[in-house]
Motif scaffolding. Structure first.
Motif, PDB file in Angstrom:
ATOM      1  N   GLN A 187     -20.448 -63.693  -8.655  1.00  0.00           N
ATOM      2  CA  GLN A 187     -20.301 -62.742  -7.553  1.00  0.00           C
ATOM      3  C   GLN A 187     -20.880 -61.385  -7.919  1.00  0.00           C
ATOM      4  O   GLN A 187     -21.544 -60.733  -7.111  1.00  0.00           O
ATOM      5  CB  GLN A 187     -18.826 -62.609  -7.175  1.00  0.00           C
ATOM      6  CG  GLN A 187     -18.588 -61.786  -5.921  1.00  0.00           C
ATOM      7  CD  GLN A 187     -17.132 -61.812  -5.493  1.00  0.00           C
ATOM      8  OE1 GLN A 187     -16.323 -62.539  -6.039  1.00  0.00           O
ATOM      9  NE2 GLN A 187     -16.799 -61.000  -4.508  1.00  0.00           N
ATOM     10  N   ILE A 191     -24.011 -59.478  -5.962  1.00  0.00           N
ATOM     11  CA  ILE A 191     -23.939 -58.107  -5.452  1.00  0.00           C
ATOM     12  C   ILE A 191     -25.075 -57.262  -6.022  1.00  0.00           C
ATOM     13  O   ILE A 191     -25.752 -56.519  -5.306  1.00  0.00           O
ATOM     14  CB  ILE A 191     -22.576 -57.480  -5.798  1.00  0.00           C
ATOM     15  CG1 ILE A 191     -21.469 -58.124  -4.961  1.00  0.00           C
ATOM     16  CG2 ILE A 191     -22.596 -55.965  -5.578  1.00  0.00           C
ATOM     17  CD1 ILE A 191     -20.071 -57.679  -5.341  1.00  0.00           C
ATOM     18  N   ASP A 233     -19.468 -52.360  -2.404  1.00  0.00           N
ATOM     19  CA  ASP A 233     -18.536 -53.101  -1.563  1.00  0.00           C
ATOM     20  C   ASP A 233     -17.902 -54.256  -2.349  1.00  0.00           C
ATOM     21  O   ASP A 233     -18.507 -54.801  -3.278  1.00  0.00           O
ATOM     22  CB  ASP A 233     -19.271 -53.680  -0.347  1.00  0.00           C
ATOM     23  CG  ASP A 233     -19.774 -52.590   0.599  1.00  0.00           C
ATOM     24  OD1 ASP A 233     -19.139 -51.512   0.634  1.00  0.00           O
ATOM     25  OD2 ASP A 233     -20.794 -52.815   1.272  1.00  0.00           O
ATOM     26  N   ARG A 234     -16.683 -54.599  -1.978  1.00  0.00           N
ATOM     27  CA  ARG A 234     -15.975 -55.769  -2.511  1.00  0.00           C
ATOM     28  C   ARG A 234     -15.744 -55.669  -4.026  1.00  0.00           C
ATOM     29  O   ARG A 234     -15.617 -56.680  -4.702  1.00  0.00           O
ATOM     30  CB  ARG A 234     -16.746 -57.053  -2.187  1.00  0.00           C
ATOM     31  CG  ARG A 234     -16.913 -57.301  -0.689  1.00  0.00           C
ATOM     32  CD  ARG A 234     -17.948 -58.343  -0.400  1.00  0.00           C
ATOM     33  NE  ARG A 234     -17.568 -59.627  -0.982  1.00  0.00           N
ATOM     34  CZ  ARG A 234     -18.422 -60.645  -1.126  1.00  0.00           C
ATOM     35  NH1 ARG A 234     -19.682 -60.500  -0.755  1.00  0.00           N
ATOM     36  NH2 ARG A 234     -18.017 -61.773  -1.646  1.00  0.00           N
ATOM     37  N   LEU A 235     -15.684 -54.441  -4.538  1.00  0.00           N
ATOM     38  CA  LEU A 235     -15.456 -54.285  -5.967  1.00  0.00           C
ATOM     39  C   LEU A 235     -14.055 -54.762  -6.352  1.00  0.00           C
ATOM     40  O   LEU A 235     -13.833 -55.210  -7.475  1.00  0.00           O
ATOM     41  CB  LEU A 235     -15.649 -52.822  -6.377  1.00  0.00           C
ATOM     42  CG  LEU A 235     -15.842 -52.563  -7.874  1.00  0.00           C
ATOM     43  CD1 LEU A 235     -17.035 -53.330  -8.416  1.00  0.00           C
ATOM     44  CD2 LEU A 235     -16.021 -51.081  -8.131  1.00  0.00           C
ATOM     45  N   ASP A 236     -13.114 -54.663  -5.385  1.00  0.00           N
ATOM     46  CA  ASP A 236     -11.766 -55.145  -5.675  1.00  0.00           C
ATOM     47  C   ASP A 236     -11.767 -56.646  -5.941  1.00  0.00           C
ATOM     48  O   ASP A 236     -10.982 -57.154  -6.747  1.00  0.00           O
ATOM     49  CB  ASP A 236     -10.819 -54.808  -4.517  1.00  0.00           C
ATOM     50  CG  ASP A 236     -11.298 -55.367  -3.186  1.00  0.00           C
ATOM     51  OD1 ASP A 236     -12.516 -55.539  -3.012  1.00  0.00           O
ATOM     52  OD2 ASP A 236     -10.445 -55.627  -2.320  1.00  0.00           O
ATOM     53  N   GLU A 237     -12.685 -57.371  -5.290  1.00  0.00           N
ATOM     54  CA  GLU A 237     -12.792 -58.808  -5.528  1.00  0.00           C
ATOM     55  C   GLU A 237     -13.327 -59.084  -6.934  1.00  0.00           C
ATOM     56  O   GLU A 237     -12.909 -60.042  -7.594  1.00  0.00           O
ATOM     57  CB  GLU A 237     -13.697 -59.456  -4.481  1.00  0.00           C
ATOM     58  CG  GLU A 237     -13.150 -59.384  -3.067  1.00  0.00           C
ATOM     59  CD  GLU A 237     -14.082 -60.024  -2.057  1.00  0.00           C
ATOM     60  OE1 GLU A 237     -14.866 -60.911  -2.453  1.00  0.00           O
ATOM     61  OE2 GLU A 237     -14.042 -59.627  -0.873  1.00  0.00           O
ATOM     62  N   ASP A 240     -10.541 -58.699  -9.346  1.00  0.00           N
ATOM     63  CA  ASP A 240      -9.659 -59.870  -9.319  1.00  0.00           C
ATOM     64  C   ASP A 240     -10.259 -61.046 -10.082  1.00  0.00           C
ATOM     65  O   ASP A 240      -9.528 -61.857 -10.653  1.00  0.00           O
ATOM     66  CB  ASP A 240      -9.386 -60.297  -7.870  1.00  0.00           C
ATOM     67  CG  ASP A 240      -8.445 -59.342  -7.154  1.00  0.00           C
ATOM     68  OD1 ASP A 240      -7.711 -58.615  -7.851  1.00  0.00           O
ATOM     69  OD2 ASP A 240      -8.444 -59.323  -5.907  1.00  0.00           O
ATOM     70  N   ARG A 241     -11.583 -61.140 -10.087  1.00  0.00           N
ATOM     71  CA  ARG A 241     -12.246 -62.255 -10.772  1.00  0.00           C
ATOM     72  C   ARG A 241     -12.321 -62.029 -12.288  1.00  0.00           C
ATOM     73  O   ARG A 241     -12.240 -62.983 -13.061  1.00  0.00           O
ATOM     74  CB  ARG A 241     -13.663 -62.443 -10.232  1.00  0.00           C
ATOM     75  CG  ARG A 241     -13.748 -62.778  -8.764  1.00  0.00           C
ATOM     76  CD  ARG A 241     -13.290 -64.177  -8.452  1.00  0.00           C
ATOM     77  NE  ARG A 241     -13.628 -64.564  -7.093  1.00  0.00           N
ATOM     78  CZ  ARG A 241     -13.285 -65.712  -6.536  1.00  0.00           C
ATOM     79  NH1 ARG A 241     -12.566 -66.574  -7.219  1.00  0.00           N
ATOM     80  NH2 ARG A 241     -13.634 -65.992  -5.294  1.00  0.00           N
TER      81      ARG A 241
END
Length: 430
Positions: A187, A191, A233-237, A240-241
């Protein structure tokens, strides 16, 4: 079913045939991969799930024959890998144990009977004991280890699995594949490939991972203070990974013990603490209980083991080398082309270019056999394989041993240096 109840079949197999006696219910639950409560429920009037019945039938049929000692070593390594994952998740080990553990022990018992020996572990305690020994002390056939990568390897060290254990658990694949196959890594790359500043985002994230293996509950503020990451964007994901919840069981009296050298979490031992670092200085500090303390708070995150092993720990040497060369006027780039090598640098006069790969998690023997090269940088750069300075303390004469073993394996020569040795060579002092 064959006329007998689920209870009767389990009792016959685990109490009588496998000799667990009064503890047969615990053994049955562990072997079938279910909890004790579920087992007792299935002993009653409820319908037993098809997958549980299938596993029981498989256990009744007996273990598949082991063709050689390598296969059983791999099973033991896989069992330890699964146990380590359970401990990493919970902070401690609780039953039922992973199914792979019971399978390794059952097959070990069968192999002992076939060979007329007691070489293989048949209990978790025996598995842990033998895993801490170098493999040449196991008394097994090591002919499968053609390159002698595992002769002195241990599967457990300091209460944690080793890189060699991980390699054996994944059937001889490169342990770094744990990263390639990680969804978070994929991921992150996706990105970065979609952004014009993708390489800078990749470098910034990797430096966060090296510098912050533990994220406090206020980690969003840390990322917001890193300009290149603030707009991703989606750095929180990604977090989590890469990170998992830090179990409260890893705290001691409400405090998380942290290695002063690496920032990773220490584990209590009979004498002091254990650090994941191979650095003798870090080991000495941990054993003498010289460490930092962080107050445990819910919401804290801890970097997943694969990223600690292959990014965070070797990253200490990578950042040290980059800082040193930069201070000497070299123009440095970390992890170019998304980690084709660890560092490229151009000399102050622009006349020399070097490419460096840093390794900090493998034995000299394994490194000599497995290192594949510099991904084409050999054509345009002077290339160096670099290890931390403390490698000289861990393995005196490692350079000569590496060169000899690499030649005997038919691999191309590689210039191997410590961090300070490379700097001295580039300055003409070596």
């Amino acid at each position: 079913m064959d006329g007998r109840t689920f209870y009767e079949r389990c009792e016959s197999l685990f109490a009588t045939q496998r000799g667990h006696g009064r503890r047969w219910k615990s053994a049955a639950a562990a072997s079938l991969g279910i909890g004790r409560a579920s087992l007792y429920r299935y002993f009653g009037e409820v319908i037993v799930p098809d997958d549980v019945v299938a596993r029981l039938k498989e256990r009744e049929a007996g273990p598949k024959p082991i063709r050689n000692d390598y296969e059983l070593v791999s099973l033991c390594a896989r069992a330890l890998k699964d146990l380590q994952a359970r401990i990493d998740e919970k902070g401690f080990l609780i039953a039922p144990y992973p199914v792979s553990v019971q399978r390794a022990l059952d097959l070990g018992a069968a192999k002992n009977i076939i060979d007329g020996s007691q070489r293989w572990p048949t209990s978790l305690e025996q598995l842990v004991q033998i895993a801490q020994k170098p493999m040449f002390e196991w008394g097994i056939d090591m002919s499968w280890d053609v390159g002698e990568e595992f002769v002195v390897a241990r599967l457990l060290q300091g209460g944690e699995i080793t890189v060699e254990c991980l390699a054996l658990a994944i059937d001889g694949k490169e342990p770094e594949r744990e990263l390639d196959e990680n969804q978070g890594f994929q991921q992150l790359l996706a990105i970065c490939h979609d952004r014009s500043d993708g390489p800078d985002v990749y470098r910034a994230w990797r430096q966060i991972v090296i510098s912050h293996p533990i994220l406090d509950a206020g980690w969003p503020l840390l990322l917001a203070d890193t300009p290149i990451l603030a707009g991703v964007d989606r750095l929180d994901e990604i977090v989590d990974r890469f990170y998992e919840r830090l179990p409260e069981g890893m705290a001691v009296d409400g405090q998380v013990p942290v290695c002063k050298v690496t920032g990773t979490i220490l584990r209590p031992e009979l004498r002091g603490y254990h650090t994941e670092s191979r650095d003798p200085a870090a080991i000495r500090m941990a054993r003498s209980s010289d460490f930092k303390k962080l107050k445990y708070r819910r919401g804290m995150r801890y970097l997943k083991r694969a990223f600690r092993t292959f990014w965070c720990l070797p990253g200490q040497a990578e950042l040290e080398l980059e800082r040193t060369l930069s201070s000497l006027g070299w123009t440095c780039t970390l992890w170019p082309k998304f980690d084709q090598v660890d560092l490229v640098a151009t000399s102050p006069d622009g006349k020399r270019q070097i490419a460096v790969d840093v390794k900090d998690h493998v034995s000299t023997a394994r490194l000599a056999v497995r290192f594949k090269g510099f991904n084409g940088y050999e054509r345009s750069h002077d290339c160096f394989l670099v290890v931390p300075d403390y490698q000289s303390e861990l393995d005196r004469g490692f350079e000569e041993r590496f060169t000899t073993m690499r030649a005997s394996a038919g691999n191309s020569p590689v210039d191997i240096q410590t961090v300070s040795g490379l700097v001295a060579k580039l300055e003409g002092r070596k």
